[in-house]
Design a protein around this motif. Structure first.
Motif, mmCIF file in Angstrom:
data_model
loop_
_atom_site.group_PDB
_atom_site.id
_atom_site.type_symbol
_atom_site.label_atom_id
_atom_site.label_comp_id
_atom_site.label_asym_id
_atom_site.label_seq_id
_atom_site.Cartn_x
_atom_site.Cartn_y
_atom_site.Cartn_z
ATOM 1 N N GLY A 139 -46.439 78.729 0.060
ATOM 2 C CA GLY A 139 -46.921 80.013 0.059
ATOM 3 C C GLY A 139 -46.432 80.915 -1.255
ATOM 4 N N VAL A 140 -45.823 80.388 -2.205
ATOM 5 C CA VAL A 140 -45.200 81.230 -3.364
ATOM 6 C C VAL A 140 -46.505 81.668 -4.168
ATOM 7 C CG1 VAL A 140 -43.870 81.462 -5.481
ATOM 8 C CG2 VAL A 140 -43.149 80.270 -3.146
ATOM 9 N N GLY A 141 -46.770 83.168 -4.519
ATOM 10 C CA GLY A 141 -47.695 83.599 -5.248
ATOM 11 C C GLY A 141 -47.312 83.577 -6.702
ATOM 12 N N ARG A 142 -48.025 84.234 -7.470
ATOM 13 C CA ARG A 142 -47.782 84.407 -9.075
ATOM 14 C C ARG A 142 -46.720 85.639 -8.919
ATOM 15 N NH1 ARG A 142 -53.631 84.447 -11.735
ATOM 16 N NH2 ARG A 142 -54.297 82.052 -11.212
ATOM 17 N N GLN A 143 -46.956 86.816 -8.415
ATOM 18 C CA GLN A 143 -45.863 87.908 -8.399
ATOM 19 C C GLN A 143 -45.440 88.303 -6.950
ATOM 20 O OE1 GLN A 143 -47.754 90.947 -10.356
ATOM 21 N NE2 GLN A 143 -47.831 90.168 -12.433
ATOM 22 N N MET A 144 -44.203 88.278 -7.029
ATOM 23 C CA MET A 144 -43.116 88.465 -5.758
ATOM 24 C C MET A 144 -42.334 89.641 -5.896
ATOM 25 S SD MET A 144 -44.467 86.780 -3.253
ATOM 26 C CE MET A 144 -45.660 85.394 -2.632
ATOM 27 N N PRO A 145 -42.167 90.382 -5.090
ATOM 28 C CA PRO A 145 -41.241 91.538 -5.465
ATOM 29 C C PRO A 145 -39.569 91.237 -5.233
ATOM 30 C CG PRO A 145 -42.147 91.731 -2.887
ATOM 31 C CD PRO A 145 -42.776 90.616 -3.638
ATOM 32 N N VAL A 146 -39.459 89.994 -4.668
ATOM 33 C CA VAL A 146 -37.985 89.618 -4.937
ATOM 34 C C VAL A 146 -37.923 88.164 -5.425
ATOM 35 C CG1 VAL A 146 -37.195 90.957 -2.709
ATOM 36 C CG2 VAL A 146 -38.142 88.766 -2.689
ATOM 37 N N GLU A 147 -36.758 88.022 -5.947
ATOM 38 C CA GLU A 147 -36.415 86.503 -6.308
ATOM 39 C C GLU A 147 -36.675 85.605 -5.311
ATOM 40 O OE1 GLU A 147 -32.695 84.013 -8.397
ATOM 41 O OE2 GLU A 147 -32.519 86.061 -7.943
ATOM 42 N N ILE A 148 -37.263 84.441 -5.842
ATOM 43 C CA ILE A 148 -37.843 83.808 -4.845
ATOM 44 C C ILE A 148 -37.121 82.400 -5.015
ATOM 45 C CG2 ILE A 148 -39.939 82.103 -4.117
ATOM 46 C CD1 ILE A 148 -39.913 85.095 -3.023
ATOM 47 N N ARG A 149 -36.598 81.433 -3.840
ATOM 48 C CA ARG A 149 -36.122 80.231 -3.786
ATOM 49 C C ARG A 149 -36.875 79.461 -3.078
ATOM 50 N NH1 ARG A 149 -30.972 77.929 -4.813
ATOM 51 N NH2 ARG A 149 -31.539 75.492 -4.839
ATOM 52 N N PRO A 150 -37.892 78.904 -3.649
ATOM 53 C CA PRO A 150 -39.186 78.160 -2.830
ATOM 54 C C PRO A 150 -38.315 76.750 -2.171
ATOM 55 C CG PRO A 150 -39.298 77.775 -5.056
ATOM 56 C CD PRO A 150 -38.186 78.566 -5.056
ATOM 57 N N LEU A 151 -38.645 76.226 -0.861
ATOM 58 C CA LEU A 151 -38.075 75.248 -0.136
ATOM 59 C C LEU A 151 -39.304 74.387 0.090
ATOM 60 C CD1 LEU A 151 -35.094 76.781 1.914
ATOM 61 C CD2 LEU A 151 -34.935 75.637 -0.270
ATOM 62 N N LYS A 152 -39.308 73.100 -0.124
ATOM 63 C CA LYS A 152 -40.293 72.465 0.333
ATOM 64 C C LYS A 152 -39.970 71.543 1.695
ATOM 65 C CE LYS A 152 -43.604 68.854 -1.312
ATOM 66 N NZ LYS A 152 -44.081 67.798 -2.368
ATOM 67 N N ARG A 153 -38.893 71.195 1.677
ATOM 68 C CA ARG A 153 -38.306 70.614 3.063
ATOM 69 C C ARG A 153 -37.161 71.274 3.421
ATOM 70 N NH1 ARG A 153 -41.131 66.207 4.016
ATOM 71 N NH2 ARG A 153 -39.685 65.513 5.506
ATOM 72 N N LEU A 154 -36.772 71.157 4.697
ATOM 73 C CA LEU A 154 -35.524 71.526 5.324
ATOM 74 C C LEU A 154 -34.293 70.836 4.753
ATOM 75 C CD1 LEU A 154 -34.464 73.484 7.518
ATOM 76 C CD2 LEU A 154 -34.467 71.657 9.190
ATOM 77 N N ALA A 155 -34.241 69.784 4.285
ATOM 78 C CA ALA A 155 -33.056 68.917 3.817
ATOM 79 C C ALA A 155 -32.587 69.846 2.499
ATOM 80 C CB ALA A 155 -33.313 67.619 3.356
ATOM 81 N N GLU A 156 -33.597 70.611 1.778
ATOM 82 C CA GLU A 156 -33.289 71.379 0.821
ATOM 83 C C GLU A 156 -32.213 72.655 0.911
ATOM 84 O OE1 GLU A 156 -36.496 72.517 -1.657
ATOM 85 O OE2 GLU A 156 -37.490 70.456 -1.377
ATOM 86 N N LEU A 157 -32.746 73.133 2.013
ATOM 87 C CA LEU A 157 -31.645 74.434 2.670
ATOM 88 C C LEU A 157 -30.501 73.459 2.956
ATOM 89 C CD1 LEU A 157 -31.403 76.966 3.516
ATOM 90 C CD2 LEU A 157 -32.186 76.622 5.772
ATOM 91 N N VAL A 158 -30.411 72.620 3.501
ATOM 92 C CA VAL A 158 -28.952 71.739 4.157
ATOM 93 C C VAL A 158 -28.175 71.402 2.882
ATOM 94 C CG1 VAL A 158 -27.949 69.960 5.361
ATOM 95 C CG2 VAL A 158 -30.222 70.898 6.262
ATOM 96 N N GLU A 159 -28.785 71.293 1.982
ATOM 97 C CA GLU A 159 -28.275 70.821 0.869
ATOM 98 C C GLU A 159 -27.207 72.053 0.162
ATOM 99 O OE1 GLU A 159 -27.189 67.823 -1.892
ATOM 100 O OE2 GLU A 159 -28.115 67.718 -0.099
ATOM 101 N N LEU A 160 -27.717 73.058 0.434
ATOM 102 C CA LEU A 160 -27.259 74.371 -0.160
ATOM 103 C C LEU A 160 -25.820 74.647 0.532
ATOM 104 C CD1 LEU A 160 -30.165 76.624 -0.588
ATOM 105 C CD2 LEU A 160 -29.039 75.499 -2.293
ATOM 106 N N PHE A 161 -25.693 74.002 1.721
ATOM 107 C CA PHE A 161 -24.417 74.512 2.680
ATOM 108 C C PHE A 161 -23.457 73.294 2.486
ATOM 109 C CE2 PHE A 161 -27.533 77.230 4.476
ATOM 110 C CZ PHE A 161 -26.760 78.609 4.726
ATOM 111 N N VAL A 162 -23.790 72.203 2.398
ATOM 112 C CA VAL A 162 -23.071 70.982 2.640
ATOM 113 C C VAL A 162 -22.621 70.288 1.044
ATOM 114 C CG1 VAL A 162 -23.679 70.490 4.792
ATOM 115 C CG2 VAL A 162 -24.898 69.153 3.096
ATOM 116 N N GLY A 163 -23.096 70.894 0.171
ATOM 117 C CA GLY A 163 -23.015 70.375 -1.172
ATOM 118 C C GLY A 163 -23.995 69.491 -1.696
ATOM 119 N N PRO A 164 -23.984 69.111 -2.938
ATOM 120 C CA PRO A 164 -24.517 68.512 -3.760
ATOM 121 C C PRO A 164 -24.765 66.831 -3.534
ATOM 122 C CG PRO A 164 -23.102 69.153 -5.233
ATOM 123 C CD PRO A 164 -22.802 69.633 -3.923
#
Length: 490
Positions: free
Chosen positions: A432-457
């Protein structure tokens, strides 16, 4: 002489049966079947039916002239928002809510504002005397208003009186409440299915015939549903539900049905000593007491009707001493929480089944949309790892059963509201990311990418530090990297 026939009606759902039964077959409630007399057929029998059938109908096309009736604003902005811009003449509105939530207070404030703008405002109470209503108005500072009061329960007397209102002046009438009204042409106590149905029909016909906006107050059952037959909700034009927690000062007025406006629109009020006050910026209120350094918290950019609202979602994952861990949810769907936990377990390799999980939507708001899935997952991961989300970050996105993060509607409007309140970063679905967004965007395709941010690389749990509490009953370590201090994620 024709013998009167009877049938049995369930007082919970309105289902009918020819014989009495201890349990209603439609809704399953016990001891709710009450005998009622059927109305007698009109004299004339078959000949009358044939005569009425010969009258026929006059059909018209859709391209005919339409009269646009202007709305009349109540003077309370949040109420006008929920109604779709104001009261429509001839509309029948049903408002429900828990006892003591503030229904009568809101309506008498609205009538006082309308009376000050030249509208004939009528308040008919079947629960209180005139002196009791005056006492509330005096407490609210409305004792100088020209609202006309009456205490009556006979629906025919009420309708015949309102029929005499001047046709050239706008009028609004409040009936408080429909469960106390009685129709003298029917048997049964007030509040029964037949009485509620007949009284509601009389009031709706009055509204359509005279152009009076009629607001009907309805009680709710212990399950939170409007008491009486569901037919009443289908008959009226608008159904509003007043909700809120007793421990919170904030009240939410939600449009469940609206033929003249958007559904799921909300108005936010604050209960004070002087009545209900409007909350023009609910996001700032819901986030007012948020501590940015505490783990287990995520800010969700939601959408209620056409209004973007930011709320804090709090989660607590704790070790369980029970054979069946607890799952406690306030303000969200418990079934959807179970789904998120299952996806984190099956798709992301986490083990949360042996932990107690508590989830709360701060401020007393109830979230209904699936766009909060990603924010709930972020709050759970933050509590599990004891690491707070980055400062000034909002989270939104729907999570699928395969672990994908799906796009949500009106993302730009949600992020604009976040930017207005000082948020600078957002975790959002990549689709759902457009060309211009009012804030800095961290796009995520899968939930595992969010998990990776918390439990380490490496995506692995770190061993339990010495003296720390175990993450589950078997002594398994809580997530986190060895030697890395707990705090805000990168």
């Amino acid at each position: 002489m024709v013998k009167a026939t009877t049938h049995f009606v369930c007082q919970s759902c309105g289902a009918t049966a020819a014989k009495w039964a201890g349990r209603c077959e439609a809704c399953g409630e016990w001891n709710t079947m009450v005998e009622e007399v059927l109305p007698q057929p009109v004299a004339g029998g078959r000949g009358s039916a044939v005569a009425s059938a010969r009258r026929g109908l006059s059909f018209v096309t859709l391209d005919g002239p339409v009269e646009i009736v202007p709305r009349r604003r109540c003077g309370i902005g949040e109420l006008d928002r929920v109604l779709g811009g104001g009261l429509v003449p001839g509309a029948a509105i049903l408002i429900s809510g828990d006892p003591g939530i503030g229904k009568s207070t809101l309506l008498i404030q609205a009538l006082a504002a309308l009376a000050g703008n030249g509208v004939d405002a009528y308040y008919v109470s079947g629960e209180e005397s005139v002196d009791q209503v005056r006492l509330r108005a005096h407490r609210l500072g409305l004792d100088g208003s020209s609202v006309r009061l009456a205490a009556e329960t006979n629906i025919r007397d009420i309708v015949s009186t309102l029929e005499k209102t001047p046709a050239d002046r706008p009028a609004v009438a409040v009936i408080d409440s429909i469960q106390t009204m009685r129709h003298d042409g029917l048997e049964g106590a007030p509040g029964t299915v037949s009485q509620v149905r007949a009284c509601g029909q009389e009031l709706i016909q009055l509204a359509k015939r005279r152009g009076i906006a009629v607001i009907i107050v309805g009680h709710v059952t212990k399950e939170g549903q409007i008491a009486g037959p569901r037919l009443l909700e289908h008959m009226v034009d608008t159904v509003l539900h007043f909700e809120g927690e007793r421990g919170h000062a904030y009240r939410i007025l939600r449009a469940v049905k609206n033929r003249f406006g958007a559904t799921d629109e909300i108005g936010v009020f604050s209960m004070t000593d002087l009545g209900l006050m409007e909350v023009e910026n609910p996001s700032a209120i819901f986030l007012g007491d948020r501590d940015e350094k505490i783990s287990g918290s995520a800010v969700f950019a939601g959408l209620e009707g056409t209004r973007p609202v930011l709320v804090e979602i709090q989660a607590l994952v704790a070790a369980s001493a029970l054979g069946t861990p607890r799952r406690t949810v306030v303000g969200w769907d418990g079934g959807r929480l179970a789904m998120i936990l299952a996806v984190l377990d099956a798709r992301c390799g986490l083990s949360l089944g042996s932990n107690d999980v508590y989830l709360n939507v701060a401020g007393g708001l109830r979230i209904l949309e699936p766009a909060a899935d990603l924010a709930v997952a972020a709050a759970l991961l933050s509590s599990l790892t004891d690491r707070a989300l980055p400062k000034e970050t909002v989270v939104l996105g729907e999570v699928g059963l395969s672990g994908e993060v799906r796009a949500v509607s009106q993302m730009e409007a949600r992020l604009k509201e976040a930017a207005k309140l000082g948020f600078t970063r957002a975790f959002v679905p990549k689709a759902g990311v457009g060309r211009q967004m009012p804030v800095e965007i961290r796009p995520l395709k899968r939930l595992a990418e969010l998990v990776e941010l918390f439990v380490g690389p490496n995506g692995e749990y770190a061993p339990k530090p010495a003296g720390d509490q175990a993450g589950d009953r078997d002594g398994a370590a809580r997530p986190g990297r060895r030697g890395q201090p707990r705090g805000t994620i990168d």
